[in-house]
Design a protein around this motif. Structure first.
Motif, PDB file in Angstrom:
ATOM      1  N   PRO A 221       0.830  -1.217   0.000  1.00  0.00           N
ATOM      2  CA  PRO A 221       0.000   0.000   0.000  1.00  0.00           C
ATOM      3  C   PRO A 221       0.859   1.260   0.000  1.00  0.00           C
ATOM      4  O   PRO A 221       0.758   2.114   0.884  1.00  0.00           O
ATOM      5  CB  PRO A 221      -0.805  -0.148   1.290  1.00  0.00           C
ATOM      6  CG  PRO A 221       0.126  -0.883   2.209  1.00  0.00           C
ATOM      7  CD  PRO A 221       0.886  -1.847   1.330  1.00  0.00           C
ATOM      8  N   VAL A 222       1.715   1.380  -1.013  1.00  0.00           N
ATOM      9  CA  VAL A 222       2.738   2.426  -1.061  1.00  0.00           C
ATOM     10  C   VAL A 222       2.779   3.010  -2.465  1.00  0.00           C
ATOM     11  O   VAL A 222       2.574   2.301  -3.457  1.00  0.00           O
ATOM     12  CB  VAL A 222       4.125   1.835  -0.701  1.00  0.00           C
ATOM     13  CG1 VAL A 222       5.237   2.852  -0.947  1.00  0.00           C
ATOM     14  CG2 VAL A 222       4.153   1.353   0.742  1.00  0.00           C
ATOM     15  N   PHE A 223       3.039   4.300  -2.570  1.00  0.00           N
ATOM     16  CA  PHE A 223       3.375   4.902  -3.858  1.00  0.00           C
ATOM     17  C   PHE A 223       4.511   5.890  -3.635  1.00  0.00           C
ATOM     18  O   PHE A 223       4.719   6.388  -2.522  1.00  0.00           O
ATOM     19  CB  PHE A 223       2.163   5.570  -4.529  1.00  0.00           C
ATOM     20  CG  PHE A 223       1.523   6.673  -3.734  1.00  0.00           C
ATOM     21  CD1 PHE A 223       1.944   7.993  -3.862  1.00  0.00           C
ATOM     22  CD2 PHE A 223       0.460   6.401  -2.870  1.00  0.00           C
ATOM     23  CE1 PHE A 223       1.342   9.007  -3.139  1.00  0.00           C
ATOM     24  CE2 PHE A 223      -0.150   7.404  -2.138  1.00  0.00           C
ATOM     25  CZ  PHE A 223       0.293   8.713  -2.273  1.00  0.00           C
ATOM     26  N   SER A 224       5.266   6.168  -4.689  1.00  0.00           N
ATOM     27  CA  SER A 224       6.439   7.027  -4.551  1.00  0.00           C
ATOM     28  C   SER A 224       6.603   7.890  -5.790  1.00  0.00           C
ATOM     29  O   SER A 224       6.145   7.540  -6.882  1.00  0.00           O
ATOM     30  CB  SER A 224       7.691   6.188  -4.295  1.00  0.00           C
ATOM     31  OG  SER A 224       7.841   5.177  -5.284  1.00  0.00           O
ATOM     32  N   PHE A 225       7.287   9.020  -5.609  1.00  0.00           N
ATOM     33  CA  PHE A 225       7.485   9.988  -6.680  1.00  0.00           C
ATOM     34  C   PHE A 225       8.963  10.264  -6.907  1.00  0.00           C
ATOM     35  O   PHE A 225       9.729  10.476  -5.963  1.00  0.00           O
ATOM     36  CB  PHE A 225       6.819  11.328  -6.335  1.00  0.00           C
ATOM     37  CG  PHE A 225       5.350  11.382  -6.607  1.00  0.00           C
ATOM     38  CD1 PHE A 225       4.866  11.846  -7.820  1.00  0.00           C
ATOM     39  CD2 PHE A 225       4.441  10.982  -5.637  1.00  0.00           C
ATOM     40  CE1 PHE A 225       3.508  11.908  -8.067  1.00  0.00           C
ATOM     41  CE2 PHE A 225       3.075  11.038  -5.874  1.00  0.00           C
ATOM     42  CZ  PHE A 225       2.606  11.503  -7.094  1.00  0.00           C
ATOM     43  N   TYR A 226       9.333  10.261  -8.186  1.00  0.00           N
ATOM     44  CA  TYR A 226      10.619  10.786  -8.622  1.00  0.00           C
ATOM     45  C   TYR A 226      10.313  11.979  -9.520  1.00  0.00           C
ATOM     46  O   TYR A 226       9.608  11.848 -10.528  1.00  0.00           O
ATOM     47  CB  TYR A 226      11.408   9.728  -9.404  1.00  0.00           C
ATOM     48  CG  TYR A 226      12.603  10.282 -10.140  1.00  0.00           C
ATOM     49  CD1 TYR A 226      13.782  10.569  -9.464  1.00  0.00           C
ATOM     50  CD2 TYR A 226      12.541  10.529 -11.508  1.00  0.00           C
ATOM     51  CE1 TYR A 226      14.885  11.083 -10.140  1.00  0.00           C
ATOM     52  CE2 TYR A 226      13.637  11.041 -12.198  1.00  0.00           C
ATOM     53  CZ  TYR A 226      14.803  11.322 -11.505  1.00  0.00           C
ATOM     54  OH  TYR A 226      15.882  11.837 -12.178  1.00  0.00           O
ATOM     55  N   LEU A 227      10.810  13.161  -9.154  1.00  0.00           N
ATOM     56  CA  LEU A 227      10.583  14.371  -9.935  1.00  0.00           C
ATOM     57  C   LEU A 227      11.929  14.942 -10.343  1.00  0.00           C
ATOM     58  O   LEU A 227      12.743  15.303  -9.491  1.00  0.00           O
ATOM     59  CB  LEU A 227       9.796  15.409  -9.123  1.00  0.00           C
ATOM     60  CG  LEU A 227       8.431  14.970  -8.582  1.00  0.00           C
ATOM     61  CD1 LEU A 227       7.785  16.109  -7.792  1.00  0.00           C
ATOM     62  CD2 LEU A 227       7.517  14.517  -9.713  1.00  0.00           C
TER      63      LEU A 227
END
Length: 406
Positions: A221-227
């Motif tokens: 139940p995880v999400f992640s961002f690379y910007l």
């Protein structure tokens, strides 16, 4: 003008019905503020949306002869959308209708323009045609989302949502029928997909990520961002990863911060340092990690002092400019979270733009006074998140931060 790259979607499959990681490429655009400036509309937009008493409040902060302060003042959500910069692709309906949306951790609703929208902004964006979708369900309810510059009004419905190889059935979403203001006209995205907690939702029903969790289509139940800020052309402009993290995008370790209030992704910030000295938030204060806000925002009194410390000067349209030739000598700004220092050099907190064939260096800090009970609060937006990979863990209600790989 930012160069847009359409990236391939890579889906790693755990089984036919249980993908382990789902990747959604993100494209980077100049912020709406930059687009308004390029179109010659920024000055008028800010004049239309700034209260007069705000100028008087901060006039004493600068000596006579300096440009008057004209910073807009509003609830946080205007900054979620006015300065939004990273967006990706989704589809709704059967057959699919495609849209671009901001994947926003500072809100919880999914909305796109309706074919019945009467605003000028909708004429420049793709609009959802409910009558063409065989899976659409209309529930007859209306919604309104309040912004500092007006209101977003619309009707609710349910349909099949698809993005990154995922299919989300019976997803509640909003069709906007009224989008006021010039900010929406120049936006490069059609709508917004919120990824904050359900308590922040204005549209009835479950937010997208909660529906995904209920349908058990992710391994974690995880999400992640690379910007990316674009200094490395071999890297993607950005990526939202559902179901886990990508170690190739960050340097270990991940520093974990417990969520202190389940609305925004809110954490406790220990203090803020300028060139190593404690200047703000000495006893701790709340901060939210917000992918839908381009800038770093904080209480107006603190931000005005911070602008002075880094040598930024106010303009007559509410921005703070710096001397581009002095960037290498500007102080660092450090945010201390969970006992760990997250430091931004000037090259990270100063935005460089070109306008009328001249270079502008603009401070990446913005004054935003959020009223009680949510505020005062700091907002760690994309200026911060281009330096640090961010992880949002709904299973353990925590936010992780690690240094990004450029």
């Amino acid at each position: 003008m930012w160069r847009f790259l359409l990236l391939l979607v890579w889906t790693w499959t755990w089984s036919w019905t249980r993908p382990e990681l789902v990747r959604i490429p993100l494209r980077r655009s100049a912020s709406i503020r930059s687009q308004l400036r390029a179109d010659g509309l920024l000055d008028q937009f800010l004049k239309d949306h700034r209260p007069d008493n705000f100028n008087r409040r901060f006039a004493q902060c600068f000596p006579p002869g300096t440009p008057s302060l004209r910073l807009g003042r509003s609830a946080e959500r205007i900054y979620n959308y006015m300065d939004a910069q990273y967006f990706g692709d989704i589809s709704l309906g059967s057959p699919q209708q495609n849209f671009t949306v901001v994947f926003d951790t500072g809100s919880s609703d999914l909305w796109v323009p309706s074919s019945y929208c009467i605003s000028q902004a909708c004429a420049f964006h793709r609009r959802f045609k409910a009558f063409l979708s065989s899976s659409f369900q209309h529930d007859g309810q209306t919604f309104g989302i309040h912004y500092g510059s007006g209101h977003l009004l619309g009707v609710m419905g349910r349909d099949t949502l698809q993005f990154g190889g995922l299919t989300v059935l019976n997803q509640e979403f909003g069709e906007s029928v009224y989008e006021p203001g010039s900010a929406f006209v120049t936006a490069r995205f059609d709508g917004v997909l919120g990824l904050a907690y359900p308590s922040l939702a204005d549209i009835l029903g479950k937010p997208v990520f909660d529906n995904i969790l209920d349908q058990k289509t992710l391994d974690q139940p995880v999400f992640s961002f690379y910007l990316s800020r674009g200094t490395n052309t071999s890297s993607p402009e950005g990526e939202l990863l559902l179901g886990g993290t990508d170690p190739d995008r960050y340097q270990e370790p991940i520093h974990w911060l417990p969520v202190t209030a389940k609305g925004y992704w809110q954490v406790k910030m220990d203090r803020v340092l300028v060139q190593g000295s404690t200047s703000f938030c000495p006893n701790g204060c709340p901060a939210i990690v917000d992918t839908g806000t381009s800038l770093i925002a904080g209480p107006a009194d603190d931000i005005i002092r911070l602008q002075q410390l880094i040598g930024a000067r106010p303009t007559n349209i509410g921005e703070f400019h710096l001397d581009c030739s002095r960037l290498s000598s500007l102080p660092t700004v450090t945010f201390v979270l969970g006992g760990t220092e997250f430091t931004l050099p000037s090259q990270r907190y100063v935005r460089k733009e070109t306008y009328n064939n001249r270079h502008l260096c603009i401070s990446g800090f913005q004054a935003v006074d959020i009223p009680s009970p949510d505020g005062p609060i700091w907002i760690l937006g994309d200026v911060f998140l281009t330096q640090f990979y961010s992880v949002f863990d709904r299973g353990q209600d925590r936010v992780g931060l690690a240094r990004s790989r450029d």
